[in-house]
Motif scaffolding. Structure first.
Motif, PDB file in Angstrom:
ATOM      1  N   VAL A  32      -5.396  17.569  -3.916  1.00 24.91           N
ATOM      2  CA  VAL A  32      -3.983  17.317  -3.616  1.00 24.91           C
ATOM      3  C   VAL A  32      -3.788  15.939  -2.994  1.00 24.91           C
ATOM      4  O   VAL A  32      -2.863  15.200  -3.347  1.00 24.91           O
ATOM      5  CB  VAL A  32      -3.413  18.410  -2.685  1.00 24.91           C
ATOM      6  CG1 VAL A  32      -1.988  18.059  -2.254  1.00 24.91           C
ATOM      7  CG2 VAL A  32      -3.420  19.753  -3.396  1.00 24.91           C
ATOM      8  N   GLY A  33      -4.668  15.562  -2.060  1.00 27.75           N
ATOM      9  CA  GLY A  33      -4.545  14.247  -1.441  1.00 27.75           C
ATOM     10  C   GLY A  33      -4.680  13.125  -2.447  1.00 27.75           C
ATOM     11  O   GLY A  33      -3.869  12.193  -2.483  1.00 27.75           O
TER      12      GLY A  33
ATOM     13  N   MET B 195       0.847  -1.206   0.000  1.00 23.02           N
ATOM     14  CA  MET B 195       0.000   0.000   0.000  1.00 23.02           C
ATOM     15  C   MET B 195       0.876   1.248   0.000  1.00 23.02           C
ATOM     16  O   MET B 195       1.912   1.301   0.679  1.00 23.02           O
ATOM     17  CB  MET B 195      -0.918   0.003   1.229  1.00 23.02           C
ATOM     18  CG  MET B 195      -1.818   1.234   1.341  1.00 23.02           C
ATOM     19  SD  MET B 195      -2.877   1.233   2.802  1.00 23.02           S
ATOM     20  CE  MET B 195      -4.118   0.039   2.318  1.00 23.02           C
ATOM     21  N   THR B 196       0.464   2.254  -0.750  1.00 22.79           N
ATOM     22  CA  THR B 196       1.172   3.529  -0.782  1.00 22.79           C
ATOM     23  C   THR B 196       1.131   4.188   0.595  1.00 22.79           C
ATOM     24  O   THR B 196       0.097   4.197   1.265  1.00 22.79           O
ATOM     25  CB  THR B 196       0.518   4.477  -1.815  1.00 22.79           C
ATOM     26  OG1 THR B 196       0.611   3.875  -3.096  1.00 22.79           O
ATOM     27  CG2 THR B 196       1.193   5.828  -1.830  1.00 22.79           C
ATOM     28  N   ARG B 197       2.273   4.741   1.012  1.00 23.55           N
ATOM     29  CA  ARG B 197       2.367   5.381   2.320  1.00 23.55           C
ATOM     30  C   ARG B 197       2.574   6.887   2.136  1.00 23.55           C
ATOM     31  O   ARG B 197       3.486   7.304   1.417  1.00 23.55           O
ATOM     32  CB  ARG B 197       3.510   4.796   3.149  1.00 23.55           C
ATOM     33  CG  ARG B 197       3.371   3.295   3.407  1.00 23.55           C
ATOM     34  CD  ARG B 197       4.507   2.788   4.286  1.00 23.55           C
ATOM     35  NE  ARG B 197       4.474   3.390   5.606  1.00 23.55           N
ATOM     36  CZ  ARG B 197       3.730   2.942   6.616  1.00 23.55           C
ATOM     37  NH1 ARG B 197       2.960   1.860   6.452  1.00 23.55           N
ATOM     38  NH2 ARG B 197       3.759   3.540   7.789  1.00 23.55           N
ATOM     39  N   ILE B 198       1.749   7.688   2.804  1.00 17.35           N
ATOM     40  CA  ILE B 198       1.823   9.138   2.717  1.00 17.35           C
ATOM     41  C   ILE B 198       1.978   9.704   4.125  1.00 17.35           C
ATOM     42  O   ILE B 198       1.231   9.326   5.038  1.00 17.35           O
ATOM     43  CB  ILE B 198       0.555   9.737   2.077  1.00 17.35           C
ATOM     44  CG1 ILE B 198       0.263   9.111   0.710  1.00 17.35           C
ATOM     45  CG2 ILE B 198       0.669  11.269   1.983  1.00 17.35           C
ATOM     46  CD1 ILE B 198       1.254   9.433  -0.360  1.00 17.35           C
ATOM     47  N   ALA B 199       2.925  10.619   4.306  1.00 16.05           N
ATOM     48  CA  ALA B 199       3.035  11.381   5.552  1.00 16.05           C
ATOM     49  C   ALA B 199       2.533  12.795   5.289  1.00 16.05           C
ATOM     50  O   ALA B 199       2.768  13.356   4.215  1.00 16.05           O
ATOM     51  CB  ALA B 199       4.483  11.422   6.038  1.00 16.05           C
ATOM     52  N   VAL B 200       1.832  13.347   6.256  1.00 20.32           N
ATOM     53  CA  VAL B 200       1.325  14.712   6.141  1.00 20.32           C
ATOM     54  C   VAL B 200       1.823  15.506   7.340  1.00 20.32           C
ATOM     55  O   VAL B 200       1.596  15.116   8.489  1.00 20.32           O
ATOM     56  CB  VAL B 200      -0.210  14.756   6.107  1.00 20.32           C
ATOM     57  CG1 VAL B 200      -0.704  16.199   5.956  1.00 20.32           C
ATOM     58  CG2 VAL B 200      -0.759  13.883   4.983  1.00 20.32           C
ATOM     59  N   LEU B 201       2.519  16.595   7.079  1.00 21.43           N
ATOM     60  CA  LEU B 201       2.976  17.500   8.135  1.00 21.43           C
ATOM     61  C   LEU B 201       2.206  18.803   7.969  1.00 21.43           C
ATOM     62  O   LEU B 201       2.407  19.523   6.979  1.00 21.43           O
ATOM     63  CB  LEU B 201       4.483  17.750   8.012  1.00 21.43           C
ATOM     64  CG  LEU B 201       5.096  18.826   8.918  1.00 21.43           C
ATOM     65  CD1 LEU B 201       4.854  18.509  10.388  1.00 21.43           C
ATOM     66  CD2 LEU B 201       6.587  18.972   8.637  1.00 21.43           C
TER      67      LEU B 201
ATOM     68  N   ALA C 199      -2.315   9.032  -6.345  1.00 17.08           N
ATOM     69  CA  ALA C 199      -2.250   8.505  -7.713  1.00 17.08           C
ATOM     70  C   ALA C 199      -0.830   8.556  -8.262  1.00 17.08           C
ATOM     71  O   ALA C 199      -0.355   7.600  -8.894  1.00 17.08           O
ATOM     72  CB  ALA C 199      -3.191   9.293  -8.618  1.00 17.08           C
ATOM     73  N   LEU C 200      -0.118   9.648  -8.012  1.00 15.72           N
ATOM     74  CA  LEU C 200       1.262   9.762  -8.493  1.00 15.72           C
ATOM     75  C   LEU C 200       2.174   8.765  -7.768  1.00 15.72           C
ATOM     76  O   LEU C 200       3.060   8.157  -8.385  1.00 15.72           O
ATOM     77  CB  LEU C 200       1.780  11.188  -8.301  1.00 15.72           C
ATOM     78  CG  LEU C 200       1.124  12.262  -9.175  1.00 15.72           C
ATOM     79  CD1 LEU C 200       1.632  13.644  -8.767  1.00 15.72           C
ATOM     80  CD2 LEU C 200       1.412  12.005 -10.661  1.00 15.72           C
TER      81      LEU C 200
ATOM     82  N   PRO D 210       0.337   7.787 -14.695  1.00 14.57           N
ATOM     83  CA  PRO D 210       0.767   8.918 -15.516  1.00 14.57           C
ATOM     84  C   PRO D 210       0.153  10.218 -14.997  1.00 14.57           C
ATOM     85  O   PRO D 210      -0.955  10.209 -14.436  1.00 14.57           O
ATOM     86  CB  PRO D 210       0.234   8.576 -16.912  1.00 14.57           C
ATOM     87  CG  PRO D 210       0.051   7.088 -16.894  1.00 14.57           C
ATOM     88  CD  PRO D 210      -0.327   6.737 -15.489  1.00 14.57           C
ATOM     89  N   VAL D 211       0.855  11.329 -15.196  1.00 13.84           N
ATOM     90  CA  VAL D 211       0.417  12.608 -14.641  1.00 13.84           C
ATOM     91  C   VAL D 211      -0.997  12.971 -15.083  1.00 13.84           C
ATOM     92  O   VAL D 211      -1.832  13.366 -14.266  1.00 13.84           O
ATOM     93  CB  VAL D 211       1.405  13.729 -15.042  1.00 13.84           C
ATOM     94  CG1 VAL D 211       0.842  15.099 -14.675  1.00 13.84           C
ATOM     95  CG2 VAL D 211       2.743  13.520 -14.356  1.00 13.84           C
ATOM     96  N   GLU D 212      -1.298  12.843 -16.367  1.00 19.92           N
ATOM     97  CA  GLU D 212      -2.613  13.242 -16.857  1.00 19.92           C
ATOM     98  C   GLU D 212      -3.718  12.407 -16.218  1.00 19.92           C
ATOM     99  O   GLU D 212      -4.768  12.926 -15.826  1.00 19.92           O
ATOM    100  CB  GLU D 212      -2.669  13.124 -18.376  1.00 19.92           C
ATOM    101  CG  GLU D 212      -3.940  13.684 -18.989  1.00 19.92           C
ATOM    102  CD  GLU D 212      -3.863  13.798 -20.496  1.00 19.92           C
ATOM    103  OE1 GLU D 212      -4.813  14.349 -21.088  1.00 19.92           O
ATOM    104  OE2 GLU D 212      -2.851  13.337 -21.091  1.00 19.92           O
ATOM    105  N   GLU D 213      -3.480  11.104 -16.092  1.00 16.93           N
ATOM    106  CA  GLU D 213      -4.468  10.231 -15.453  1.00 16.93           C
ATOM    107  C   GLU D 213      -4.633  10.587 -13.985  1.00 16.93           C
ATOM    108  O   GLU D 213      -5.752  10.619 -13.461  1.00 16.93           O
ATOM    109  CB  GLU D 213      -4.033   8.771 -15.588  1.00 16.93           C
ATOM    110  CG  GLU D 213      -4.960   7.779 -14.919  1.00 16.93           C
ATOM    111  CD  GLU D 213      -4.423   6.351 -14.944  1.00 16.93           C
ATOM    112  OE1 GLU D 213      -4.705   5.589 -13.992  1.00 16.93           O
ATOM    113  OE2 GLU D 213      -3.713   6.008 -15.912  1.00 16.93           O
TER     114      GLU D 213
END
Length: 303
Positions: A248-249, A1-7, A254-255, A260-263
């Motif tokens: 943004v989230g 799973m993709t991991r995201i940190a938010v500060l 997705a990135l 791909p950026v457009e998708e």
């Protein structure tokens, strides 16, 4: 799973709904009032978690009822709050007026968010193990810079929403991989009201830019010369309070998944379009299944 940190920030949004926002010195009668968990940091954390990522929230709330509610709301959306500190000052609040056209005006009182001036024990590990770090400007710049520096040191992609708009130190921009302003923030940073010109100017400072354009969609530019404009789905907006944070989230997720950026931009625009059709900030944010379903149901060029 993709991991995201938010500060970033965690606020309680105090939202008044009115037919028309008051002018200076004017008093109007509201139709409804709600308290809704928000803050740009927390909003982006919830958006990313609902979009399918494992998310860690780094920040601070007060030792008050709002703090308890904010922590619980994040956890309910699947956000890890282990790095959410408790400060001996009130939780941050955002005072929001939403009009019948879905527009909003916001006053933010930082409260506990103002204590996040550096990384606390455990914050560094949360950043190092992430695929991307999301940053905004509702905590002190010293805290934002500390997070960006650490992410850059460990090869973690950094995504900055420059809101509220303010002059940004070169050292911070040098540690940012992707800048995601709205058109007003882009104009404030560059002096260019044209999004294309603003994006080009921002590429002198960061390698990639996505400018959100509200109902007109979003524009991408990078230093290789690539330029993309992705339209947004046409919907009737009820409350646009958290549309940018939803975008943004979802975009970051997705990135980070390698799309791909457009998708990725189209998927994020769909998420934002779903959020504006419901009132509130984090409460309006869609889950991954809803975003995928809306994308699948969207008409294609052939249609």
């Amino acid at each position: 799973m993709t991991r995201i940190a938010v500060l970033g920030s965690t606020n309680m949004d105090l939202v008044a709904y009115v037919e028309k926002a008051p002018d200076r010195g004017e008093t109007v009668t509201g139709r409804e009032f709600r308290t809704v968990p928000g803050g740009k940091g927390a909003n982006q954390a919830v958006a990313a978690a609902r979009a399918g990522a494992a998310v860690a929230m780094i920040g601070s709330v007060g030792a008050d009822d709002f703090g308890v509610q904010l922590r619980a709301a994040l956890a309910e959306s699947g956000v890890d709050t282990g790095q959410l500190r408790t400060a001996e000052v009130p939780s941050g609040t955002a005072h929001i007026v939403v009009d019948d056209e879905g527009g909003n005006a916001i006053v933010v009182v930082p409260g506990a968010n103002g204590t996040v001036t550096s990384l606390a024990p455990g914050d560094a590990a949360a950043i190092e193990t992430a695929d991307a770090l999301l940053l905004q400007l509702e905590i002190p710049l010293d805290g934002v810079l500390a997070g960006a520096r650490h992410a850059r040191l460990h090869g973690v992609r950094t995504v900055l929403t420059p809101a509220p708009a303010q002059p940004l130190p070169a050292e911070l921009l040098a540690a940012i991989d992707l800048l995601v302003p709205n058109e007003h923030e882009a104009a404030a940073l560059t002096g260019h009201t044209d999004p294309g010109a603003a994006a080009d100017a921002l590429l002198d400072r960061v390698p990639e830019v996505v400018i959100t354009l509200g109902s007109a969609g979003s524009r991408y530019a990078d230093r290789t010369g690539r330029r993309l404009t992705v339209p947004a789905p046409r919907v009737t907006a009820v409350d646009s309070t958290a549309a940018g944070d939803t975008f943004v989230g979802a975009l970051t997720v997705a990135l980070a998944e390698g799309r791909p950026v457009e998708e990725a931009m189209a998927w994020a625009s769909t998420a934002a379009s779903l959020s504006v059709q419901r009132p509130g900030a984090s409460a309006s944010m869609p889950y991954r299944s809803a975003i995928d379903a809306a994308c699948a149901a969207a008409p294609t060029a052939a249609d």
